[in-house]
Design an enzyme around this catalytic site. Sequence first.
Site, PDB file in Angstrom:
ATOM      1  CG  ASP A  48     -67.571  62.753 -84.006  1.00 11.28           C
ATOM      2  OD1 ASP A  48     -68.664  63.359 -83.964  1.00 11.28           O
ATOM      3  OD2 ASP A  48     -67.475  61.524 -84.183  1.00 11.28           O
ATOM      4  CE1 TYR A  53     -67.812  55.534 -84.036  1.00 13.67           C
ATOM      5  CE2 TYR A  53     -66.648  57.513 -83.351  1.00 13.67           C
ATOM      6  CZ  TYR A  53     -67.587  56.893 -84.143  1.00 13.67           C
ATOM      7  OH  TYR A  53     -68.298  57.639 -85.053  1.00 13.67           O
ATOM      8  CE  LYS A  82     -70.913  60.238 -83.703  1.00 11.02           C
ATOM      9  NZ  LYS A  82     -69.503  60.191 -83.263  1.00 11.02           N
TER      10      LYS A  82
END
Length: 302
Positions: A48, A53, A82
């Site tokens: 993930d 990030y 995401k």
Amino acid sequence: MTKILSETTRLSNGVDMPVMGMGVWKSSNTDACNAVRAGIKHGYRLIDTAKQYGNQPGVGVGIQKALAENNLNRKDLFITTKVFNGDQGYQSTLDAFEEQLKQLRLTYVDLYLIHWPVDGKYIDTWRAMEKLYHEGKVRAIGISNFDEERIQDLLDHTQIMPQVNQMEFNPLVQEKDIMAKMNSIGMTMEAWSPLGGGEALSDPAVQAIAKDHGKTAAQVILRFDYQMGVITIPKSIHEERLVENSQIDDFELSAAEMDQIKALNKEKRSLWYDKFQWHTPHTDDAVSDAVDHWDDVKDFLA
């Protein structure tokens, strides 16, 4: 590989998703790359990440190296990323997705999530994700940090029900109301921050249960999350901790032990809508939409 790393749960659209994986939040590209390689070597198949990030390039290199090192194929892995808050909207989501694929060195992702429900944009963002789903560029689409009201808003205005909602979930934040809503419509809960930090790990009840089972507090909490039916993605950049996190299928928490941990619930989230500029634009200390920057990213760009 421990048994739990090979276990999957079936999402509402028929896609099988591992029940346990690894996250890479707050990891540099170098650390994320090395952690992904170590995790896949030890049996992790769910990885993930997110644009926010700032380590998708490192994750992408880690995936490619790990596939070669372990004689695996892309279909053996389940990769999640995401939609960044600052990219939300219809066309901007489609454009951002292509760049994310490039950074990850992939031709598709297994699960694409809306990172946060940005006010006034998440419906259009979801419609773009439905397009990506129909085109086969993502195998499943979902949401993250959506409350009951926003879940219902999506259901009322879009065609495809989210398969997953990734929420802060751990002994201190058990999301009872959101979980009830999701269970009622067949949506799967996935946990970020599944260990709950130092407060949960050092709780006397958790410590006592861990001692009784000859396990660590982290293993007890991850077992709790698992028995609650929640997909978990604990983050670590240390190989020995990655292995330790996965060693939770050789014991079971009793009903009484589960009740002890459930009693720790405070429903006090560490981050919620009122902290973001897109929800409270006039708040001086609001969280801005910015991608984490790592100086090593240049070493991992294709």
